[in-house]
Motif scaffolding. Structure first.
Motif, PDB file in Angstrom:
ATOM      1  N   ILE A  70       4.091 -20.174  -8.852  1.00 31.04           N
ATOM      2  CA  ILE A  70       4.589 -18.804  -9.005  1.00 31.04           C
ATOM      3  C   ILE A  70       4.251 -18.015  -7.745  1.00 31.04           C
ATOM      4  CG2 ILE A  70       4.367 -16.648 -10.313  1.00 31.04           C
ATOM      5  CD1 ILE A  70       3.612 -18.373 -12.755  1.00 31.04           C
ATOM      6  N   ASN A  71       5.239 -17.347  -7.203  1.00 32.49           N
ATOM      7  CA  ASN A  71       5.043 -16.510  -6.029  1.00 32.49           C
ATOM      8  C   ASN A  71       4.529 -15.145  -6.474  1.00 32.49           C
ATOM      9  OD1 ASN A  71       5.152 -15.470  -3.391  1.00 32.49           O
ATOM     10  ND2 ASN A  71       7.287 -14.821  -3.654  1.00 32.49           N
ATOM     11  N   PHE A  72       3.308 -14.778  -6.074  1.00 25.38           N
ATOM     12  CA  PHE A  72       2.702 -13.517  -6.476  1.00 25.38           C
ATOM     13  C   PHE A  72       2.689 -12.563  -5.290  1.00 25.38           C
ATOM     14  CE2 PHE A  72      -1.144 -10.829  -7.223  1.00 25.38           C
ATOM     15  CZ  PHE A  72      -0.697 -10.196  -8.378  1.00 25.38           C
ATOM     16  N   VAL A  73       3.378 -11.424  -5.445  1.00 28.66           N
ATOM     17  CA  VAL A  73       3.487 -10.429  -4.376  1.00 28.66           C
ATOM     18  C   VAL A  73       2.776  -9.159  -4.836  1.00 28.66           C
ATOM     19  CG1 VAL A  73       5.052  -9.086  -2.922  1.00 28.66           C
ATOM     20  CG2 VAL A  73       5.716 -11.395  -3.675  1.00 28.66           C
ATOM     21  N   SER A  74       1.663  -8.805  -4.195  1.00 31.45           N
ATOM     22  CA  SER A  74       0.903  -7.624  -4.591  1.00 31.45           C
ATOM     23  C   SER A  74       1.034  -6.521  -3.551  1.00 31.45           C
ATOM     24  CB  SER A  74      -0.569  -7.989  -4.783  1.00 31.45           C
ATOM     25  OG  SER A  74      -1.124  -8.468  -3.570  1.00 31.45           O
ATOM     26  N   GLY A  75       0.750  -5.299  -3.994  1.00 30.95           N
ATOM     27  CA  GLY A  75       0.777  -4.158  -3.091  1.00 30.95           C
ATOM     28  C   GLY A  75       2.159  -3.741  -2.650  1.00 30.95           C
ATOM     29  N   LYS A  76       3.191  -4.105  -3.390  1.00 28.75           N
ATOM     30  CA  LYS A  76       4.569  -3.784  -3.023  1.00 28.75           C
ATOM     31  C   LYS A  76       5.277  -3.115  -4.204  1.00 28.75           C
ATOM     32  CE  LYS A  76       4.272  -5.716   1.034  1.00 28.75           C
ATOM     33  NZ  LYS A  76       4.986  -6.965   1.373  1.00 28.75           N
ATOM     34  N   LYS A  77       5.675  -1.872  -4.018  1.00 24.55           N
ATOM     35  CA  LYS A  77       6.370  -1.121  -5.053  1.00 24.55           C
ATOM     36  C   LYS A  77       7.870  -1.340  -4.963  1.00 24.55           C
ATOM     37  CE  LYS A  77       6.893   3.567  -6.928  1.00 24.55           C
ATOM     38  NZ  LYS A  77       6.471   4.983  -6.792  1.00 24.55           N
ATOM     39  N   VAL A  78       8.509  -1.549  -6.107  1.00 23.48           N
ATOM     40  CA  VAL A  78       9.971  -1.653  -6.161  1.00 23.48           C
ATOM     41  C   VAL A  78      10.552  -0.243  -6.106  1.00 23.48           C
ATOM     42  CG1 VAL A  78      11.956  -2.310  -7.579  1.00 23.48           C
ATOM     43  CG2 VAL A  78       9.968  -3.831  -7.425  1.00 23.48           C
ATOM     44  N   VAL A  79      11.404   0.013  -5.127  1.00 24.30           N
ATOM     45  CA  VAL A  79      11.972   1.350  -4.943  1.00 24.30           C
ATOM     46  C   VAL A  79      13.474   1.402  -5.186  1.00 24.30           C
ATOM     47  CG1 VAL A  79      10.157   2.060  -3.344  1.00 24.30           C
ATOM     48  CG2 VAL A  79      12.229   0.966  -2.444  1.00 24.30           C
ATOM     49  N   GLY A  80      14.090   0.252  -5.460  1.00 22.79           N
ATOM     50  CA  GLY A  80      15.528   0.254  -5.730  1.00 22.79           C
ATOM     51  C   GLY A  80      15.984  -1.057  -6.326  1.00 22.79           C
ATOM     52  N   VAL A  81      17.087  -0.999  -7.075  1.00 20.03           N
ATOM     53  CA  VAL A  81      17.671  -2.196  -7.691  1.00 20.03           C
ATOM     54  C   VAL A  81      19.166  -2.175  -7.440  1.00 20.03           C
ATOM     55  CG1 VAL A  81      18.012  -3.531  -9.802  1.00 20.03           C
ATOM     56  CG2 VAL A  81      15.919  -2.176  -9.519  1.00 20.03           C
TER      57      VAL A  81
END
Length: 419
Positions: A70-81
């Motif tokens: 599983i690729n775990f990405v921390s410290g990154k906020k989703v700002v658009g979809v």
């Protein structure tokens, strides 16, 4: 298949685990704006208190993500979809692609409007590890701390602060602390109990104005009194974090609307956890029931559905457990009153308080303080709607004897069900 999970707490991790169980080769990415690996949120007050080290708050192994590919990405906020391209945009302008998207963004603190509060550097919320760490780094033993909000979050913040500060005052606008889970008698019992440890609970009052330039120096209360304040914790409540779901075009009404597979109104988008509206099995309503076990179960349901499998979510009901200075509190179901048509039975003995709420011959809710024994049995009675007439003991006269169905009792006594 590319699975993208936004949120790295209970629902998100449960979903990731379930997806991998069904799909051994699909690409799974978990992205979270927090700078921490998954941790138990109920433990943040113990981190503040110094009772638990931050590195001991995790609930998955250090190798969990690697072991499950599983690729775990921390410290990154989703700002658009972008649903046309099926991508999410992150705060650093990078993008992640998906075939199936899960929104497991939980809650955000609700900060009430208080005059002159904006911009003050010593005002904090208390909902995640970052806030707990920031408060711990700021407080000193000579400080007067004030917590606005006497609910579950506020009282745990107060418990953590009293070990670090000169004084702690809790302001609760309701007529009791823990107002959503305790009745007035129980709330007064808890206020008296925490006072023994130095926490002053002021009910029916709150802050209306912050006094000070760059920092809070004192608070003007609704009652007109002014009290000193060197650190202010806003713990009035939370709101579902629906921003990502709204960006994807999902239907939102207080929380994210989902069906019993946790699918939203948008194809290929699912949601789970404290941000979703689900079915309350006790009163038939649809509401947010923000509880860790519910989030785990919802994540499991969502993860299965994202892989094409179905585990229908049956719904849930409110359950809360809190421990304040070694006094245990366990509540479940509805509080209910006689005026609402419930049969309420109460026993009180010192710090032991037991309240049972019945309707239509079944247990609908309970409130246990001090002695929380048999809580699991009572929870089962509520969940299965077992008729009280089938139980051993007279619940009205002695609710502590709401034990087990007669056939189970007979099995324990005789080794078989009585004929």
């Amino acid at each position: 298949m590319k699975y993208l999970i936004v949120g790295g707490s209970a629902a998100g991790i449960s979903a990731a685990r379930t997806i991998r169980a069904y799909d051994k080769s699909g690409e799974i990415t978990v992205v979270t704006e927090e700078n921490y690996k998954p941790y138990g949120r109920p433990l943040i007050s113990y981190v503040l208190k110094g009772k638990v080290k931050m590195e001991n708050t995790g609930y998955v192994s250090e190798s969990f993500f690697e072991d499950n590919n599983i690729n775990f990405v921390s410290g990154k906020k989703v700002v658009g979809v972008d649903m046309n391209s099926k991508t999410v945009k992150l705060c650093d302008d990078s993008a992640l692609e998906f075939d199936k998207l899960l929104v497991a963004t939980g809650s955000v603190p609700f900060v009430p409007p208080v005059e002159n509060a904006e911009g003050k550097s010593n005002i904090y919320t208390f909902l995640d590890m970052a806030s707990s760490e920031a408060i711990k780094d700021y407080v000193t033993p000579d400080m007067n701390a004030v917590v606005i909000g006497g609910g579950l979050i506020g009282m745990k913040a107060a418990e953590g602060l009293i070990a670090k500060c000169k004084s702690v005052t809790v302001l609760e606008l309701a007529d009791r602390i823990l107002p959503t889970i305790l009745d007035k008698t129980a709330g007064e019992m808890m206020s008296a109990h925490v006072l023994e440890s130095g926490i002053v609970c002021r009910t029916g009052d709150t802050a209306v104005k912050v006094n000070g330039e760059d920092k809070v120096e004192s608070l003007t209360l609704k009652s007109g009194e002014t009290i000193p304040c060197d650190i202010l914790i806003m713990a009035v409540g939370v709101r579902p974090n629906t921003a990502v779901a709204e960006a994807a075009g999902c239907e939102v009404n207080r929380g994210i609307i989902v069906d019993n597979t946790m699918k939203t109104s948008v194809d290929d988008v699912y949601a789970a956890g404290d941000c979703v509206v689900t079915h309350n099995i006790l009163d038939g309503s649809n509401r947010i029931i923000a509880l860790w076990p519910n989030a785990v179960e919802q994540g499991k349901v969502a993860g299965a559905a994202m892989t094409g499998n179905t585990i229908p979510y049956q719904g849930g009901y409110a359950m809360n457990a809190i421990d304040l200075f070694d006094l245990h509190v366990l509540t479940a179901g509805v509080m209910g009153t006689e005026e609402e048509g419930y049969d309420v039975s109460i026993t009180c003995d010192g710090e032991n308080y037991r309240r049972f709420c019945m309707k239509d011959g079944v247990l609908k809710g309970y409130m246990l303080i001090g002695d929380i024994s048999r809580g699991g049995v009572y929870t089962t009675l509520i969940k299965r709607a077992i008729p009280l007439e089938s139980l051993a003991g007279e619940y009205k006269d002695a609710p502590e004897y709401l034990l087990i169905p007669k056939d189970v009792r007979d099995m324990m006594i005789y080794g078989r069900a009585a004929k």
